[in-house]
Design a protein around this motif. Structure first.
Motif, PDB file in Angstrom:
ATOM      1  N   THR A  49       0.844  -1.189   0.000  1.00 31.19           N
ATOM      2  CA  THR A  49       0.000   0.000   0.000  1.00 31.19           C
ATOM      3  C   THR A  49       0.881   1.241   0.000  1.00 31.19           C
ATOM      4  O   THR A  49       1.780   1.366   0.836  1.00 31.19           O
ATOM      5  N   VAL A  50       0.645   2.116  -0.951  1.00 33.85           N
ATOM      6  CA  VAL A  50       1.398   3.362  -1.055  1.00 33.85           C
ATOM      7  C   VAL A  50       0.571   4.477  -0.445  1.00 33.85           C
ATOM      8  O   VAL A  50      -0.599   4.654  -0.792  1.00 33.85           O
ATOM      9  N   ARG A  51       1.165   5.239   0.469  1.00 32.23           N
ATOM     10  CA  ARG A  51       0.477   6.353   1.121  1.00 32.23           C
ATOM     11  C   ARG A  51       1.158   7.647   0.689  1.00 32.23           C
ATOM     12  O   ARG A  51       2.120   8.100   1.320  1.00 32.23           O
ATOM     13  N   PRO A  52       0.714   8.261  -0.412  1.00 38.46           N
ATOM     14  CA  PRO A  52       1.372   9.466  -0.926  1.00 38.46           C
ATOM     15  C   PRO A  52       1.534  10.574   0.107  1.00 38.46           C
ATOM     16  O   PRO A  52       2.529  11.303   0.091  1.00 38.46           O
ATOM     17  N   ALA A  53       0.579  10.697   1.020  1.00 39.18           N
ATOM     18  CA  ALA A  53       0.654  11.772   2.011  1.00 39.18           C
ATOM     19  C   ALA A  53       1.882  11.638   2.904  1.00 39.18           C
ATOM     20  O   ALA A  53       2.368  12.629   3.456  1.00 39.18           O
ATOM     21  N   ALA A  54       2.414  10.421   3.041  1.00 40.37           N
ATOM     22  CA  ALA A  54       3.555  10.205   3.929  1.00 40.37           C
ATOM     23  C   ALA A  54       4.855  10.722   3.339  1.00 40.37           C
ATOM     24  O   ALA A  54       5.847  10.866   4.053  1.00 40.37           O
ATOM     25  N   TYR A  55       4.875  10.993   2.015  1.00 35.55           N
ATOM     26  CA  TYR A  55       6.115  11.370   1.364  1.00 35.55           C
ATOM     27  C   TYR A  55       6.197  12.849   1.009  1.00 35.55           C
ATOM     28  O   TYR A  55       7.202  13.311   0.469  1.00 35.55           O
ATOM     29  N   THR A  88      -8.983  15.144   4.825  1.00 39.80           N
ATOM     30  CA  THR A  88      -9.597  15.750   5.991  1.00 39.80           C
ATOM     31  C   THR A  88     -10.756  16.611   5.526  1.00 39.80           C
ATOM     32  O   THR A  88     -10.557  17.523   4.722  1.00 39.80           O
ATOM     33  N   PRO A  89     -11.985  16.346   5.976  1.00 42.10           N
ATOM     34  CA  PRO A  89     -13.129  17.152   5.535  1.00 42.10           C
ATOM     35  C   PRO A  89     -12.919  18.624   5.911  1.00 42.10           C
ATOM     36  O   PRO A  89     -12.434  18.939   7.004  1.00 42.10           O
TER      37      PRO A  89
END
Length: 259
Positions: free
Chosen positions: A86-92, A257-258
């Motif tokens: 699973t790639v989490r773009p927000a982490a990079y 995030t809403p």
């Protein structure tokens, strides 16, 4: 005027063994067939898909070539451990802290994997049209490209080309054929171009010849192509990166995030 055929009348023109592999692949990737789980017996698969023994074996051979299952003829076939990532773009997105490795490397290290990169090429080039548009570059203009292959546990997993406007990259470490401590996001921040917004465009495509060879892809499966554009202050695009990874081994996880 041609009237579109109803979806119910659509014909799956793939061979039966490809269709069987597709259904089993989906169950593996969704977790219905979890890592370490044995696939149903050949007899049960023959009954389920109304197929011959040879057809079922051809389907299993495809899955073995893709690295999704392991086993040998006449023995139980098992879903391979830890194949889907699973790639989490927000982490990079955020630059690495001073002295720390590029976040892509540290994220994999935290997950217990050995990640590394191979820098393949650095130099000026004419970018793909969508990259030129993203960087707001003249159609025939050149930009700097840093081209690399990312590996996890010595397996090639991602082919990456990052592009930068020459007025930003010229005369910096980005233009040199060497790795950059903390990665280019950290260097860009040091140069006065901190990342403020990252926008991803993701598509599934048939791999090019280079992508097929570099990623050691099996069969005719698609790849995931991500065009990521990073913007700094005043909405200036400072980096456009094309990332290509095997479509059957990855999923992308986006967090919102809403407002």
């Amino acid at each position: 005027m041609t009237v579109p055929r109803p979806e119910a009348d659509a014909v799956d023109r793939r061979s039966l063994h490809e269709r069987i592999a597709a259904d089993l692949r989906d169950e593996i990737m969704t977790g219905d067939l979890a890592p370490g789980t044995g696939l149903p017996s050949t007899a049960r698969l023959k009954e389920r898909f109304d197929a011959s023994n040879a057809t079922v074996q051809k389907a299993l051979h495809l899955l073995k070539e893709e690295g999704l299952v392991v086993g040998r003829a006449g023995a139980a076939v098992t879903v391979r451990e830890h194949r889907q990532r699973t790639v989490r773009p927000a982490a990079y997105m955020a630059p690495a802290r001073a002295g720390e490795p590029y976040r892509w490397l540290s994220e994999h290290a935290r997950g217990g994997s050995r990640a590394r990169s191979e820098l393949l090429e650095v130099g000026a080039c004419r970018p793909p049209a969508d990259v030129a548009e993203a960087l707001r570059t003249e159609a025939a203009g050149e930009v700097l490209r840093r081209h690399q292959l990312l590996l996890v546990d010595d397996e090639p997993v991602e082919l990456v080309s990052s592009y930068y406007a020459l007025d930003i990259a010229a005369g910096t470490a980005m233009a040199e054929h060497r790795k950059i401590t903390g990665g280019t996001p950290a260097l860009l921040a040091e140069l006065g171009y901190p990342p403020r917004l990252s926008v991803d465009r993701v598509s599934a495509r048939v791999p090019t010849q280079e992508q097929y060879r570099a990623l050691r892809l099996p069969g005719g499966l698609p790849v995931l192509r991500t065009l990521r554009v990073v913007y700094s202050d005043d909405e200036r695009p400072i980096e456009a990166t094309v990332m290509v990874k095997a479509g059957h081994l990855y999923e992308l996880q986006y967090e919102f995030t809403p407002e």
